[in-house]
Structure formats: structure tokens, C-alpha cells
Design a protein around this motif. Structure first.
Motif, PDB file in Angstrom:
ATOM      1  N   SER A 243       0.802  -1.205   0.000  1.00 38.06           N
ATOM      2  CA  SER A 243       0.000   0.000   0.000  1.00 38.06           C
ATOM      3  C   SER A 243       0.848   1.273   0.000  1.00 38.06           C
ATOM      4  O   SER A 243       0.422   2.295  -0.510  1.00 38.06           O
ATOM      5  N   VAL A 244       2.036   1.203   0.563  1.00 35.25           N
ATOM      6  CA  VAL A 244       2.887   2.390   0.629  1.00 35.25           C
ATOM      7  C   VAL A 244       3.244   2.905  -0.773  1.00 35.25           C
ATOM      8  O   VAL A 244       3.121   4.112  -1.025  1.00 35.25           O
ATOM      9  N   PRO A 245       3.651   2.026  -1.703  1.00 35.09           N
ATOM     10  CA  PRO A 245       3.940   2.559  -3.042  1.00 35.09           C
ATOM     11  C   PRO A 245       2.726   3.230  -3.694  1.00 35.09           C
ATOM     12  O   PRO A 245       2.871   4.247  -4.369  1.00 35.09           O
ATOM     13  N   TYR A 246       1.521   2.673  -3.481  1.00 32.37           N
ATOM     14  CA  TYR A 246       0.319   3.299  -4.040  1.00 32.37           C
ATOM     15  C   TYR A 246       0.115   4.694  -3.457  1.00 32.37           C
ATOM     16  O   TYR A 246      -0.206   5.642  -4.177  1.00 32.37           O
ATOM     17  N   LEU A 247       0.274   4.813  -2.151  1.00 34.11           N
ATOM     18  CA  LEU A 247       0.098   6.114  -1.498  1.00 34.11           C
ATOM     19  C   LEU A 247       1.150   7.112  -1.953  1.00 34.11           C
ATOM     20  O   LEU A 247       0.843   8.285  -2.188  1.00 34.11           O
ATOM     21  N   MET A 248       2.396   6.658  -2.088  1.00 34.19           N
ATOM     22  CA  MET A 248       3.460   7.552  -2.558  1.00 34.19           C
ATOM     23  C   MET A 248       3.183   8.012  -3.985  1.00 34.19           C
ATOM     24  O   MET A 248       3.329   9.194  -4.302  1.00 34.19           O
ATOM     25  N   LEU A 249       2.770   7.085  -4.833  1.00 35.25           N
ATOM     26  CA  LEU A 249       2.468   7.436  -6.214  1.00 35.25           C
ATOM     27  C   LEU A 249       1.322   8.436  -6.278  1.00 35.25           C
ATOM     28  O   LEU A 249       1.423   9.467  -6.946  1.00 35.25           O
ATOM     29  N   ALA A 250       0.248   8.143  -5.563  1.00 33.45           N
ATOM     30  CA  ALA A 250      -0.915   9.041  -5.575  1.00 33.45           C
ATOM     31  C   ALA A 250      -0.547  10.416  -5.022  1.00 33.45           C
ATOM     32  O   ALA A 250      -0.895  11.442  -5.610  1.00 33.45           O
ATOM     33  N   GLY A 251       0.156  10.441  -3.916  1.00 33.28           N
ATOM     34  CA  GLY A 251       0.541  11.717  -3.313  1.00 33.28           C
ATOM     35  C   GLY A 251       1.428  12.546  -4.219  1.00 33.28           C
ATOM     36  O   GLY A 251       1.219  13.757  -4.366  1.00 33.28           O
ATOM     37  N   ASN A 252       2.417  11.907  -4.836  1.00 35.46           N
ATOM     38  CA  ASN A 252       3.321  12.641  -5.721  1.00 35.46           C
ATOM     39  C   ASN A 252       2.610  13.168  -6.957  1.00 35.46           C
ATOM     40  O   ASN A 252       2.855  14.296  -7.390  1.00 35.46           O
ATOM     41  N   VAL A 253       1.731  12.354  -7.535  1.00 35.78           N
ATOM     42  CA  VAL A 253       1.019  12.785  -8.742  1.00 35.78           C
ATOM     43  C   VAL A 253       0.014  13.897  -8.426  1.00 35.78           C
ATOM     44  O   VAL A 253      -0.070  14.894  -9.150  1.00 35.78           O
ATOM     45  N   VAL A 254      -0.731  13.756  -7.339  1.00 35.98           N
ATOM     46  CA  VAL A 254      -1.720  14.783  -6.981  1.00 35.98           C
ATOM     47  C   VAL A 254      -1.021  16.097  -6.619  1.00 35.98           C
ATOM     48  O   VAL A 254      -1.459  17.173  -7.039  1.00 35.98           O
ATOM     49  N   ALA A 255       0.081  16.014  -5.885  1.00 36.02           N
ATOM     50  CA  ALA A 255       0.824  17.236  -5.560  1.00 36.02           C
ATOM     51  C   ALA A 255       1.378  17.879  -6.831  1.00 36.02           C
ATOM     52  O   ALA A 255       1.347  19.100  -6.981  1.00 36.02           O
ATOM     53  N   GLY A 256       1.862  17.053  -7.761  1.00 36.37           N
ATOM     54  CA  GLY A 256       2.352  17.578  -9.030  1.00 36.37           C
ATOM     55  C   GLY A 256       1.255  18.259  -9.825  1.00 36.37           C
ATOM     56  O   GLY A 256       1.482  19.310 -10.449  1.00 36.37           O
ATOM     57  N   TRP A 257       0.091  17.668  -9.804  1.00 31.68           N
ATOM     58  CA  TRP A 257      -1.064  18.265 -10.501  1.00 31.68           C
ATOM     59  C   TRP A 257      -1.392  19.634  -9.908  1.00 31.68           C
ATOM     60  O   TRP A 257      -1.598  20.607 -10.643  1.00 31.68           O
ATOM     61  N   GLN A 258      -1.429  19.722  -8.581  1.00 29.58           N
ATOM     62  CA  GLN A 258      -1.739  20.996  -7.929  1.00 29.58           C
ATOM     63  C   GLN A 258      -0.647  22.038  -8.200  1.00 29.58           C
ATOM     64  O   GLN A 258      -0.952  23.218  -8.428  1.00 29.58           O
ATOM     65  N   LEU A 259       0.592  21.611  -8.181  1.00 29.64           N
ATOM     66  CA  LEU A 259       1.677  22.544  -8.486  1.00 29.64           C
ATOM     67  C   LEU A 259       1.626  22.985  -9.944  1.00 29.64           C
ATOM     68  O   LEU A 259       1.933  24.145 -10.257  1.00 29.64           O
ATOM     69  N   ALA A 260       1.234  22.095 -10.834  1.00 30.79           N
ATOM     70  CA  ALA A 260       1.093  22.472 -12.249  1.00 30.79           C
ATOM     71  C   ALA A 260      -0.013  23.511 -12.415  1.00 30.79           C
ATOM     72  O   ALA A 260       0.133  24.464 -13.184  1.00 30.79           O
TER      73      ALA A 260
END
Length: 77
Positions: free
Chosen positions: A1-18
Motif C-alpha cells: 500500500s505504501v507505493p500506491y500512497l506515494m504514487l498518488a501523493g506525488n502525482v496529486v501534488a504535481g497536478w496541484q503545483l502544475a
């Protein structure tokens, strides 16, 4: 589950920063608080270069890394 959470967190944060980067570019072109807008742009680019560049590896570990876990007997968990 940790890799899923890391992936989701990084992508969502990237989306918001974009999203913030696009607004900052528009505001910078309009002459609004140039130093702050440039800092927003620089932060988004840093995140893309240093954090989002890890996303493909995390994705691959999720998609290709199951064999090591599923090889273990259920009783081992």
C-alpha cells in the motif's frame, strides 16, 4: 500500500503545483507580484524535476513487483 500512497501523493501534488504554475505564469505576464510568481514557477519546476521524475519507478514497482509478494505462502503473512 505504501507505493500506491506515494504514487498518488506525488502525482496529486504535481497536478496541484502544475495548476499553480499556470496561474503564476498568467499573473507574471500581467505584472502581478513578479518575485512571488517566479518563486511559484521555480517551485513547480523543482518538484517536476526532482519528485515527479521518480513516478515511473514507483509505478513499475507496483506493476512489476508483485511476484516477490505473491510467491510467499499465505501463512507467512
Amino acid at each position: 500500500s505504501v507505493p500506491y500512497l506515494m504514487l498518488a501523493g506525488n502525482v496529486v501534488a504535481g497536478w496541484q503545483l502544475a495548476r499553480a504554475l499556470l496561474v503564476a505564469e498568467d499573473q507574471l505576464a500581467a505584472g502581478t507580484d513578479a518575485a512571488f510568481m517566479q518563486a511559484k514557477i521555480t517551485t513547480a519546476r523543482f518538484y517536476a524535476d526532482h519528485i515527479l521524475s521518480r513516478v515511473p519507478g514507483v509505478r513499475d514497482s507496483i506493476c512489476e513487483g508483485a511476484d516477490a509478494v505473491t510467491a510467499m505462502a499465505v501463512e507467512a503473512f
